[in-house]
Each structure stands twice: as structure tokens, then as C-alpha cells.
Design an enzyme around this catalytic site. Structure first.
Site, PDB file in Angstrom:
ATOM      1  N   ASN A   1     -82.976 -16.068 -45.220  1.00 52.47           N
ATOM      2  CA  ASN A   1     -82.423 -14.783 -44.797  1.00 52.47           C
ATOM      3  C   ASN A   1     -81.077 -14.874 -44.077  1.00 52.47           C
ATOM      4  OD1 ASN A   1     -83.845 -15.994 -42.681  1.00 52.47           O
ATOM      5  ND2 ASN A   1     -84.382 -14.054 -41.735  1.00 52.47           N
TER       6      ASN A   1
ATOM      7  N   CYS B   1     -86.349 -12.010 -38.826  1.00 52.50           N
ATOM      8  CA  CYS B   1     -87.500 -12.379 -37.992  1.00 52.50           C
ATOM      9  C   CYS B   1     -87.742 -11.385 -36.862  1.00 52.50           C
ATOM     10  CB  CYS B   1     -87.292 -13.773 -37.408  1.00 52.50           C
ATOM     11  SG  CYS B   1     -87.219 -15.087 -38.642  1.00 52.50           S
TER      12      CYS B   1
ATOM     13  N   GLU C   1     -89.502 -21.728 -35.111  1.00 47.83           N
ATOM     14  CA  GLU C   1     -89.201 -20.298 -34.979  1.00 47.83           C
ATOM     15  C   GLU C   1     -89.883 -19.623 -36.148  1.00 47.83           C
ATOM     16  OE1 GLU C   1     -88.397 -16.913 -35.520  1.00 47.83           O
ATOM     17  OE2 GLU C   1     -86.468 -17.533 -36.361  1.00 47.83           O
TER      18      GLU C   1
END
Length: 475
Positions: A152, A282, A248
Site C-alpha cells: 500500500n 493500516c 506493524e
């Protein structure tokens, strides 16, 4: 047509197998990359391990010069890199330019932080037995850093792993996402042009199942830094043994709207947070908890602004939302929306495809156990949920297995501090959305959103080892 092989020791290493990278918007072939073999991975790790022995001795100012030059080169090639992001992942041009500029910032900050890696004096004589001794700490690079990155933000999230690793004196083996590897190879060439010694950054591409496990388990790799799904992150943690690991892992980020002075501004921020890059972020806004007294006006204005979003070709300057990364992901998001509808949720707008694009979707009357609330949608979907009590809204935010960032809009300072104390997340944004991030701030989550922190100065701490030196002055 772009074609890349593995990048090992500042050289191209051809592969026997190739994979195509497709434009998610129109399905055209953007480029081809070599699928690295186990032997290629071994060679990449060895190149990084060999380079580390000399790179760790490079003076801080020289590492800083390489990083600063890389930032300059990225800035000079903004348009070229932005166009590649548009084609490779269907990121709208306006967002693609922002990502390139953020990558410039990330490398520029890393250049400065490379000159500020320091320890501290330890006052041993603060306790009995410490007389006649002095002590201090130093920070040393770990060695080879294995970096695994998502699709992304295929430039700036790579920068967030590569730049601090190099600033600290580590070397890197990078495996970018299979759906978006092209720009990582462009960055590797930029770093080589900036003066990074051979082996400082090595890039291999291919399926995570074939390469990721080998990279994680390789004893020559000192640390793994990963951005991706919680499921994969858990497997990495299990396989990494005693390696240092930063994870993450995403979220289903929430906003609580308690009281505001400018509702239109809050609506605009929430729309940006929910639908930027089709929600494939995210910290995308997924759950919007709105005080009952503001719920109706907020929902009306939110729907109107969502309906006004310009969807279409990501190459057009005014496009705000385009295709998701793959047809499979689009189908999954539509399935989750349909499941929510069957459970009683209402689709206020969107909820269907237009060409290759999942239209921006607003849901109401949702239940916490629905996937669109409980899991990470990672798509252009937001649920608007009324509440009557501020404390219950905070509790609802916490009833999630994730905890990356959250946003709270309130004019009451006591409520702001109450939210800060109560919310079980890595970052609380007061009077802003959870999607807010700058590249030098600490970034990371709790619970299934991960462990460790990114943000250049904080990543450097994760990527260095603290060593203590004690001198006995009376010996």
C-alpha cells in the site's frame, strides 16, 4: 515495460522465473520481475553480511551524506516515481505525489538522525559500591536487517525500514510485496547512485511463502522488520526465535466524535481518513462513533461528501479513489458488506462495484461482531455508529483485538486526557483522525496491531544494540 531481476551487491542477478505486475485499474502489464530462488536469497543475505563488516565502520557523517543524497534524488524524480505508483498500485496521482514527498522526508530525517545516535552517562556512584567508577552506554548496529514490506505504500514504507537501518550502520535484505515490487528496485538504484556501498541494500522479489520464511529463519539475519497482516506477523514471531522483531500489523481504527466547533471540517477529515487509497491504509478510519446529538447532521454531511468523491482513473489529477489492489480483494470487501447487510446493517451509499472500483461505502446499524467492525476491512468502507455516553464510546473502541491509533474530537480537555489514559492503542490523535502520521513520530501499536515502533529515530533504537562500558578508575 519495466523489467527487473534480483538486486544483489549493486548488481542485477537474473532469475529463471518471472512474474508480471499488473495495473489494478485496467489490468495492463506494468512490468516483470524475477522470482528469486533460495540460492538468490542466500546470496543476498551473504552480500549484506559481508558488506556489514565494513559499512558498520563508516563514519556517521558519510552514512548521512548517502541518505541525504538519496533524499535529493527522490525529490528530483518525484514525477517519475509518482507515475510508477499510479500504474503499479492504482494510487491516485495526488496521493502518489504525497507518498514520494514523504519518502524524501523519511530519508532526510534519517540523514540527520544518523549523526545523533548516542548513549548516555550512567551515574554509578548513585548507589553504594559505585564509587571510583564511571560508565556510559553506546548504541551499535545489529547487523543484517530483513525487511518485508506491503503493497500500500511501496516507496515510503520501504523507506521507513531501509533509511533508519542504514542510518544506524546496518545492511538490509528487502523483500517487497509481490503485487508492488517495482518501485523498490527503483529505490535500490537510487541508493546505489547516492553512494551506498555494494551489499548495503539487496532486493529480492517473489512469494512470501517461498522467501519470507527463509529470510526470517536465516541465522545471519539479526532482525526482522515486517508490515502486514496480524496472521503473518504471528507466524514471523514464532519463527524468528531470539531475533529482534518489529511488527506493524494493521488495525480497524476508530474515531470518537464527542463535541466539535466545526462539524464540516471533522466530516472532511473523516472522509479523507476512511477513503484515501480506497481505504487500503493500516490506520484507515473504519469505525466512526458519533455522539447522538451530532449523529444525524454528521451522517447527512458525511454521506454527501462521500457521494461527491471523484472515482476513476488514478492517472487523472482530480481522481480521489480508484481500484483496490486486486479483484480478489474487491470481492472480499463486497462479501463482507453483504454479510453485514444480512445481519441487519444498512448500506447508506456505495456497497457495489463500478467497473474495477469498489465504490466508497458507508454503513449504519452495524454490530460489533460483524467483520466490517471486528476485523480489518482494508477497503473503502466506514461504519457510522451513534453513542450516548463518552465512556461507553471509549470502551467500544477498546473492544477490538487491534490497537494501532485512534482519534477523538472533543473541546473538553478533561475528556481528551481521559481518552488518552483509557484507549488501548499506540497513538491517540486529539481533534484529528487516526490516519494522521508524520515520518519522524513514533508509530506502532499494541495488542494484535504489533510490537515495536517505527518513525525514523524510534526505528533506529529498535535497530541498534545498547552496550554498557564501565571504567574502574581505582584499579
Amino acid at each position: 515495460m519495466l523489467e527487473y531481476a534480483s538486486w544483489i551487491g549493486n548488481e542485477w542477478v537474473p532469475s529463471k522465473r518471472l512474474m508480471e505486475v499488473l495495473n489494478p485499474y485496467d489490468g495492463s502489464v506494468v512490468g516483470r520481475v524475477g522470482i528469486a530462488s533460495a540460492e538468490d536469497l542466500d546470496r543476498a543475505v551473504q552480500a549484506a553480511a559481508t558488506a556489514f563488516e565494513s559499512f558498520r565502520e563508516l563514519p556517521a557523517y558519510q552514512r548521512a551524506e548517502v541518505l541525504a543524497r538519496a533524499a535529493q534524488l527522490i525529490a528530483e524524480r518525484e514525477e517519475k516515481l509518482a507515475q510508477l505508483l499510479v500504474r503499479e498500485i492504482a494510487k491516485p496521482m495526488r496521493d502518489a505525489r504525497v507518498e514520494v514527498r514523504r519518502a524524501v522526508n523519511t530519508f532526510a530525517v534519517a540523514a540527520e538522525e544518523a549523526k545523533r545516535i548516542q548513549g548516555e552517562m550512567v551515574p554509578l556512584d548513585a548507589v553504594r559500591g559505585g564509587e571510583g567508577r564511571v560508565a556510559f552506554t553506546v548504541r551499535e548496529p545489529l547487523g543484517v536487517i530483513g525487511a518485508i514490506t506491503p503493497f500500500n505504500f511501496p516507496l515510503n514504507l520501504v523507506a521507513h525500514k531501509v533509511a533508519p537501518a542504514l542510518a544506524a550502520g546496518n545492511t538490509v535484505v528487502l523483500k517487497p510485496a509481490s503485487k508492488a515490487p517495482l518501485i523498490a528496485f527503483e529505490l535500490a538504484q537510487i541508493l546505489a547512485e547516492a553512494g551506498l556501498p555494494p551489499g548495503g541494500l539487496n532486493v529480492i522479489s517473489g512469494p512470501g511463502g517461498e522467501l519470507g520464511d527463509r529470510l526470517v529463519e536465516d541465522p545471519r539475519v539479526a532482525m526482522i522488520t515486517f508490515t502486514g497482516s496480524a496472521e503473518v506477523g504471528k507466524k514471523i514471531r514464532e519463527r524468528a526465535g531470539l531475533k529482534r522483531v518489529t511488527l506493524e500489523l494493521g488495525s480497524n481504527s476508530a474515531v470518537v466524535i464527542e463535541d466539535v466547533q466545526d462539524l464540516d471540517r471533522v466530516v472532511e477529515r473523516c472522509v479523507q481518513g476512511a477513503y484515501t487509497f480506497a481505504g487500503q491504509v493500516c490506520i484507515s478510519v473504519q469505525r466512526i462513533y458519533v455522539s447522538e446529538r451530532l449523529y444525524d447532521p454528521f451522517l447527512d454531511r458525511f454521506k454527501a461528501r462521500v457521494d461527491a468523491l471523484k472515482t476513476g482513473d488514478p492517472a487523472e489529477e482530480d481522481t480521489e479513489l480508484s481500484a483496490m489492489i486486486s479483484p480478489g480483494e474487491s470481492a472480499r470487501v463486497l462479501e463482507w458488506i453483504g454479510e453485514a447487510q444480512e445481519g441487519g446493517a444498512r448500506v447508506e451509499t456505495g456497497g457495489k462495484m463500478h467497473g474495477s472500483i469498489v465504490l466508497p461505502t458507508v454503513l449504519t446499524s452495524v454490530q460489533e461482531e460483524m467483520k466490517v467492525c471486528a476485523d480489518e476491512v482494508f477497503g473503502p468502507v466506514a461504519a457510522v455508529i451513534p453513542y450516548c455516553d463518552f465512556e461507553e464510546a471509549l470502551a467500544a473502541v477498546n473492544r477490538s483485538r487491534y490497537g494501532l491509533q485512534a482519534g477523538v474530537f472533543t473541546q473538553d480537555l478533561n475528556k481528551a486526557f481521559r481518552a488518552l489514559k483509557t484507549l488501548k492503542v499506540g497513538g491517540v490523535m486529539i481533534n484529528d483522525i487516526p490516519s494522521f502520521r508524520l515520518d519522524h513520530m513514533p508509530y506502532g501499536g499494541v495488542k494484535e496491531s504489533g510490537m515495536g515502533r517505527e518513525g525514523v529515530p524510534y526505528a533506529i533504537q529498535e535497530m541498534t544494540e545498547l552496550k554498557l562500558a564501565v571504567f574502574n578508575l581505582e584499579f
